[in-house]
Design a protein around this motif. Structure first.
Motif, PDB file in Angstrom:
ATOM      1  N   VAL A 158     -37.452  58.719 -12.520  1.00 37.25           N
ATOM      2  CA  VAL A 158     -37.934  57.405 -12.094  1.00 37.25           C
ATOM      3  C   VAL A 158     -39.394  57.249 -12.498  1.00 37.25           C
ATOM      4  CG1 VAL A 158     -38.501  55.963 -10.108  1.00 37.25           C
ATOM      5  CG2 VAL A 158     -36.302  57.141 -10.194  1.00 37.25           C
ATOM      6  N   LEU A 159     -40.187  58.281 -12.242  1.00 42.44           N
ATOM      7  CA  LEU A 159     -41.608  58.227 -12.581  1.00 42.44           C
ATOM      8  C   LEU A 159     -41.803  58.135 -14.094  1.00 42.44           C
ATOM      9  CD1 LEU A 159     -42.852  60.932 -10.069  1.00 42.44           C
ATOM     10  CD2 LEU A 159     -43.182  58.467  -9.897  1.00 42.44           C
ATOM     11  N   ARG A 160     -40.975  58.848 -14.837  1.00 41.72           N
ATOM     12  CA  ARG A 160     -41.054  58.795 -16.305  1.00 41.72           C
ATOM     13  C   ARG A 160     -40.819  57.377 -16.817  1.00 41.72           C
ATOM     14  NH1 ARG A 160     -36.820  58.814 -19.695  1.00 41.72           N
ATOM     15  NH2 ARG A 160     -35.399  59.545 -18.058  1.00 41.72           N
ATOM     16  N   LEU A 161     -39.782  56.738 -16.323  1.00 43.33           N
ATOM     17  CA  LEU A 161     -39.464  55.383 -16.780  1.00 43.33           C
ATOM     18  C   LEU A 161     -40.490  54.372 -16.275  1.00 43.33           C
ATOM     19  CD1 LEU A 161     -35.592  55.462 -16.271  1.00 43.33           C
ATOM     20  CD2 LEU A 161     -36.853  55.654 -18.425  1.00 43.33           C
ATOM     21  N   GLU A 162     -40.924  54.554 -15.028  1.00 39.18           N
ATOM     22  CA  GLU A 162     -41.904  53.620 -14.477  1.00 39.18           C
ATOM     23  C   GLU A 162     -43.226  53.718 -15.233  1.00 39.18           C
ATOM     24  OE1 GLU A 162     -43.450  52.117 -10.087  1.00 39.18           O
ATOM     25  OE2 GLU A 162     -42.377  54.023 -10.264  1.00 39.18           O
ATOM     26  N   ASN A 163     -43.635  54.939 -15.564  1.00 41.80           N
ATOM     27  CA  ASN A 163     -44.857  55.119 -16.356  1.00 41.80           C
ATOM     28  C   ASN A 163     -44.730  54.471 -17.724  1.00 41.80           C
ATOM     29  OD1 ASN A 163     -47.339  56.410 -15.572  1.00 41.80           O
ATOM     30  ND2 ASN A 163     -46.134  58.193 -14.966  1.00 41.80           N
ATOM     31  N   PHE A 164     -43.574  54.653 -18.343  1.00 38.38           N
ATOM     32  CA  PHE A 164     -43.345  54.077 -19.666  1.00 38.38           C
ATOM     33  C   PHE A 164     -43.468  52.553 -19.631  1.00 38.38           C
ATOM     34  CE2 PHE A 164     -40.090  52.045 -22.371  1.00 38.38           C
ATOM     35  CZ  PHE A 164     -40.669  52.276 -23.602  1.00 38.38           C
ATOM     36  N   LEU A 165     -42.831  51.923 -18.659  1.00 34.60           N
ATOM     37  CA  LEU A 165     -42.874  50.464 -18.564  1.00 34.60           C
ATOM     38  C   LEU A 165     -44.277  49.976 -18.208  1.00 34.60           C
ATOM     39  CD1 LEU A 165     -39.467  49.916 -16.743  1.00 34.60           C
ATOM     40  CD2 LEU A 165     -40.001  49.287 -19.104  1.00 34.60           C
ATOM     41  N   THR A 166     -44.939  50.681 -17.305  1.00 34.50           N
ATOM     42  CA  THR A 166     -46.295  50.289 -16.903  1.00 34.50           C
ATOM     43  C   THR A 166     -47.253  50.386 -18.077  1.00 34.50           C
ATOM     44  OG1 THR A 166     -45.925  51.021 -14.622  1.00 34.50           O
ATOM     45  CG2 THR A 166     -48.208  50.808 -15.344  1.00 34.50           C
ATOM     46  N   ARG A 167     -47.193  51.488 -18.817  1.00 36.12           N
ATOM     47  CA  ARG A 167     -48.101  51.687 -19.949  1.00 36.12           C
ATOM     48  C   ARG A 167     -47.872  50.642 -21.038  1.00 36.12           C
ATOM     49  NH1 ARG A 167     -50.003  56.898 -20.981  1.00 36.12           N
ATOM     50  NH2 ARG A 167     -50.996  55.941 -22.802  1.00 36.12           N
ATOM     51  N   ASN A 168     -46.655  50.080 -21.105  1.00 32.14           N
ATOM     52  CA  ASN A 168     -46.353  49.073 -22.109  1.00 32.14           C
ATOM     53  C   ASN A 168     -46.435  47.651 -21.573  1.00 32.14           C
ATOM     54  OD1 ASN A 168     -45.510  50.264 -24.851  1.00 32.14           O
ATOM     55  ND2 ASN A 168     -44.472  51.603 -23.379  1.00 32.14           N
ATOM     56  N   GLY A 169     -46.979  47.483 -20.365  1.00 34.88           N
ATOM     57  CA  GLY A 169     -47.178  46.150 -19.820  1.00 34.88           C
ATOM     58  C   GLY A 169     -45.884  45.401 -19.568  1.00 34.88           C
ATOM     59  N   GLN A 170     -44.838  46.108 -19.133  1.00 34.03           N
ATOM     60  CA  GLN A 170     -43.538  45.497 -18.898  1.00 34.03           C
ATOM     61  C   GLN A 170     -43.261  45.362 -17.398  1.00 34.03           C
ATOM     62  OE1 GLN A 170     -41.295  44.361 -21.323  1.00 34.03           O
ATOM     63  NE2 GLN A 170     -43.018  44.729 -22.697  1.00 34.03           N
ATOM     64  N   PRO A 171     -42.996  44.147 -16.904  1.00 33.46           N
ATOM     65  CA  PRO A 171     -42.652  43.974 -15.488  1.00 33.46           C
ATOM     66  C   PRO A 171     -41.392  44.771 -15.146  1.00 33.46           C
ATOM     67  CG  PRO A 171     -43.091  41.861 -16.538  1.00 33.46           C
ATOM     68  CD  PRO A 171     -43.007  42.869 -17.630  1.00 33.46           C
ATOM     69  N   HIS A 172     -41.330  45.310 -13.962  1.00 29.54           N
ATOM     70  CA  HIS A 172     -40.165  46.053 -13.515  1.00 29.54           C
ATOM     71  C   HIS A 172     -40.233  46.239 -11.999  1.00 29.54           C
ATOM     72  CE1 HIS A 172     -43.324  49.070 -14.047  1.00 29.54           C
ATOM     73  NE2 HIS A 172     -42.720  49.752 -13.087  1.00 29.54           N
ATOM     74  N   ARG A 173     -39.121  46.626 -11.424  1.00 32.02           N
ATOM     75  CA  ARG A 173     -39.070  46.936  -9.988  1.00 32.02           C
ATOM     76  C   ARG A 173     -38.369  48.270  -9.803  1.00 32.02           C
ATOM     77  NH1 ARG A 173     -36.737  42.667  -6.058  1.00 32.02           N
ATOM     78  NH2 ARG A 173     -37.978  43.878  -4.596  1.00 32.02           N
ATOM     79  N   CYS A 174     -38.768  49.010  -8.768  1.00 28.18           N
ATOM     80  CA  CYS A 174     -38.118  50.261  -8.399  1.00 28.18           C
ATOM     81  C   CYS A 174     -37.537  50.110  -6.998  1.00 28.18           C
ATOM     82  CB  CYS A 174     -39.105  51.425  -8.434  1.00 28.18           C
ATOM     83  SG  CYS A 174     -39.667  51.845 -10.087  1.00 28.18           S
ATOM     84  N   LEU A 175     -36.264  50.422  -6.850  1.00 25.02           N
ATOM     85  CA  LEU A 175     -35.577  50.319  -5.569  1.00 25.02           C
ATOM     86  C   LEU A 175     -35.000  51.684  -5.205  1.00 25.02           C
ATOM     87  CD1 LEU A 175     -33.629  46.960  -6.136  1.00 25.02           C
ATOM     88  CD2 LEU A 175     -35.867  47.268  -5.056  1.00 25.02           C
ATOM     89  N   ASP A 176     -35.155  52.056  -3.954  1.00 30.61           N
ATOM     90  CA  ASP A 176     -34.673  53.354  -3.463  1.00 30.61           C
ATOM     91  C   ASP A 176     -33.324  53.166  -2.778  1.00 30.61           C
ATOM     92  OD1 ASP A 176     -34.214  55.809  -2.354  1.00 30.61           O
ATOM     93  OD2 ASP A 176     -36.153  55.979  -1.350  1.00 30.61           O
ATOM     94  N   PRO A 177     -32.226  53.687  -3.336  1.00 28.70           N
ATOM     95  CA  PRO A 177     -30.910  53.483  -2.726  1.00 28.70           C
ATOM     96  C   PRO A 177     -30.741  54.196  -1.394  1.00 28.70           C
ATOM     97  CG  PRO A 177     -30.766  55.060  -4.525  1.00 28.70           C
ATOM     98  CD  PRO A 177     -32.160  54.508  -4.549  1.00 28.70           C
ATOM     99  N   GLU A 178     -31.647  55.144  -1.091  1.00 29.43           N
ATOM    100  CA  GLU A 178     -31.547  55.874   0.165  1.00 29.43           C
ATOM    101  C   GLU A 178     -32.147  55.099   1.333  1.00 29.43           C
ATOM    102  OE1 GLU A 178     -33.164  59.746  -0.284  1.00 29.43           O
ATOM    103  OE2 GLU A 178     -31.740  60.359  -1.850  1.00 29.43           O
ATOM    104  N   THR A 179     -33.030  54.156   1.032  1.00 33.66           N
ATOM    105  CA  THR A 179     -33.674  53.393   2.113  1.00 33.66           C
ATOM    106  C   THR A 179     -33.430  51.900   2.017  1.00 33.66           C
ATOM    107  OG1 THR A 179     -35.735  53.227   0.841  1.00 33.66           O
ATOM    108  CG2 THR A 179     -35.500  55.134   2.313  1.00 33.66           C
ATOM    109  N   ASP A 180     -32.924  51.439   0.906  1.00 33.34           N
ATOM    110  CA  ASP A 180     -32.731  50.012   0.673  1.00 33.34           C
ATOM    111  C   ASP A 180     -31.236  49.710   0.557  1.00 33.34           C
ATOM    112  OD1 ASP A 180     -32.563  47.398  -0.283  1.00 33.34           O
ATOM    113  OD2 ASP A 180     -34.348  47.580  -1.530  1.00 33.34           O
ATOM    114  N   PRO A 181     -30.633  49.140   1.597  1.00 28.62           N
ATOM    115  CA  PRO A 181     -29.186  48.852   1.548  1.00 28.62           C
ATOM    116  C   PRO A 181     -28.801  47.954   0.380  1.00 28.62           C
ATOM    117  CG  PRO A 181     -30.049  48.575   3.779  1.00 28.62           C
ATOM    118  CD  PRO A 181     -31.231  48.743   2.881  1.00 28.62           C
ATOM    119  N   GLU A 182     -29.678  47.015   0.032  1.00 26.91           N
ATOM    120  CA  GLU A 182     -29.367  46.124  -1.085  1.00 26.91           C
ATOM    121  C   GLU A 182     -29.349  46.885  -2.405  1.00 26.91           C
ATOM    122  OE1 GLU A 182     -30.969  42.088  -1.202  1.00 26.91           O
ATOM    123  OE2 GLU A 182     -32.016  42.548   0.662  1.00 26.91           O
TER     124      GLU A 182
END
Length: 549
Positions: A158-182
């Motif tokens: 997750v951190l690898r992908l989030e870093n990649f998107l952040t470094r390239n200025g790409q909007p994204h969201r991270c959702l935790d399936p263990e705490t987020d029912p949706e």
């Protein structure tokens, strides 16, 4: 005009300006008038955008997916409003949905026309460019409109992908399936097993199971295939400060330019928490912001950017330079500029690989700061990058242990950073030591140990995050069979350093130049890299003029 509160900002008049009649008339010859029916889409998230679309009559509702199957409104454009953000400079996929509210007549300007406007219409271009940038900022702040990463927030992938998107200025969201029912409900139809996580849901609706960066980039339209039949005037390898500077100057002077980078724009500078000694920014600027501006500037001048895409080899065929790319593609150019920079150096005697991404980091961004907030961290390094990272982390962590092999910082770090570190009470400078052990499991660090090089005394602390900023090695292995001379450390030789005594920035191979951190003898500073990027374009012109029949 009704903005969505989540991205409302005092700069909204600049984000969503209304063009007057005279301005619209000046734009007409750059595009064509198109009519849309009520409910018809002018743009769909994940689909290639039209470019800049100016509303002439009617209204257009702009909204973005919220990651849970719904949409949130952003703005409703009336006559004089225009659709688009930075993605439209290069004709990349839209990040929002734009739907006609009633019959709409609009002036549709393709990406090439948009870039022409930015150059030919200085004042009007400034208004449009500022709006495009601010809209991307709004998307980044909201996290909506891009891919959704579903997985534990501390998972290394997750951190690898989030870093990649952040470094390239790409909007994204991270959702935790263990705490987020949706989030759990979102991925339940795919019946994932633990090895599938993280799952990435792209704006197109495509689902990826723990993808690599290249797969994710192609899914969201960040990079497109390179035409092997196109002959570029210059191909630049690396999108750090030197490479982007060369791209901006080459593109602005009419050279058909390609930039290829394996990871993200900005290089190591793009990962800097704050650069305070770059000319013109007295209050400092983050590396990502500085390099993001350069990236947008290169797009403005029509530079083609292939990021991420990795160059694996360089050959000369029939007088043309040919680049072999990782995806099996090739790119052809009359000249090549090597600006591939350097790769992060690791510890000599301790294997950090099992802990990378989750616990061992090579830069300090807000993402890493979030992970270690309220904790003790260790940082290895004594250069400016290490100093900037230490100060940045100290504002968010309980304590920063700054570990260095030498006896002080003055010989390797700028004075202003030394003074700031000394004035920061929760930074502890530990001299004459080196890391000797890491303990942890499942990729997560539990403790870090360091040994005093003289006394042999070992200190062990419960530390879950280790930052390594210990310099870098030249990223030039891909030149092994290219015939380009390098020194023993792997840096590219240029000018008088070559056996055949070339001009400045020229390598031993005709038509190939080297700048920035990859070049032997270069000054390892952002401003120096930018300067070399500007200078090499003059050498390019001279070479291309000589080669033109």
């Amino acid at each position: 005009m009704a903005e969505r509160p989540a991205i409302a900002d005092p700069r909204d008049p600049q984000r969503f300006p209304t063009l007057e009649g005279a301005a619209i008339e000046r734009l007409r010859h750059f595009g064509e008038v198109v009519r849309f029916r009520d409910g018809e889409a002018l743009a769909r998230a994940g689909q290639t955008g039209r470019g800049l679309t100016v509303v002439l009559s009617g209204a257009v509702q702009v909204s973005q997916a919220d990651g849970h199957g719904g949409h949130q409104p952003i703005v409703e454009h009336g006559p004089g409003g225009f659709l688009g953000e930075l993605a439209q400079l290069a004709g990349r996929p839209s990040m929002v949905d734009s739907i006609a509210v009633g019959p709409v007549e609009a002036l549709v300007i393709p990406p090439s026309g948009l870039r022409a406007i930015l150059v030919a219409e200085a004042e009007l271009g400034e208004i449009i460019m500022r709006a495009l940038i601010l809209r991307r900022v709004g998307l980044l702040e909201s996290g909506l409109g891009g891919p959704v990463i579903v997985g534990r927030p501390d998972d290394a992938d997750v951190l690898r992908l989030e870093n990649f998107l952040t470094r390239n200025g790409q909007p994204h969201r991270c959702l935790d399936p263990e705490t987020d029912p949706e989030a759990a409900a979102l991925i339940e139809p795919f019946h994932p097993v633990p090895a599938d996580l993280p799952i990435v849901l792209c704006p197109t609706g495509e689902m990826l199971r723990n993808p690599d960066e290249a797969t994710l980039a192609r899914c969201i339209g960040m990079v497109e295939p390179i035409d092997p039949n196109t002959l570029y005037d210059v191909a630049i390898i690396g999108a750090g400060p030197a490479g982007l500077a060369a791209a901006v100057y080459a593109g602005s002077e009419g050279l058909k330019t390609l930039v290829v980078d394996a990871h993200a724009f900005g290089g190591q500078a793009g990962a800097s928490a704050r650069i305070e000694n770059y000319l013109g920014f007295p209050t400092g600027i983050t590396g990502l912001s500085l390099m993001g501006r350069a990236y947008s500037q290169a797009q403005k001048f029509g530079v083609e950017l292939a990021i991420p895409d990795k160059v694996t080899g360089l050959t000369c065929r029939d007088g043309t330079l040919e680049l072999a790319l990782q995806a099996g593609e090739t790119a052809r150019a009359r000249a090549v500029v090597i600006a591939s920079g350097a790769r992060y150096r690791k510890l000599d005697h301790v294997d950090v690989t099992p802990f990378e991404s989750a616990s061992v980091h090579y830069w300090a961004s807000p993402l890493e700061a979030r992970l270690c907030a309220g904790q003790e961290v260790a940082l290895v390094g004594a250069g400016n990058s290490a100093g900037q990272a230490a100060v940045f982390l100290a504002a968010r962590c309980v304590k920063v242990f700054m570990l260095i092999r030498g006896e002080g910082l003055s010989a390797t770090m700028s004075r202003y950073l030394v003074d700031r570190i000394q004035a920061t009470p929760n930074i502890e400078l530990v001299t004459g030591v080196e890391v000797c052990g890491l303990d942890g499991q499942q990729g997560k660090l539990d403790a870090c140990a360091w040994r005093h090089r003289t006394s042999g005394e070992i200190t062990r602390r419960d530390i879950r995050h280790l930052f390594l900023l210990i310099g870098a090695e030249p990223n030039t292995d891909w030149l092994a069979d290219a015939g380009v001379e390098r020194d023993r450390a792997g840096f590219v030789l240029t000018g008088d350093g070559c056996a055949n005594h070339r001009a400045a920035f020229e390598t031993s191979l005709d038509g190939v130049f080297a700048i920035g951190d990859a070049r032997a003898g270069s000054v390892k500073r952002v401003a120096a890299g930018v300067g070399e990027g500007a200078q090499v374009v003059a050498a390019l012109h001279a070479y291309l003029a000589k080669e033109t029949p």
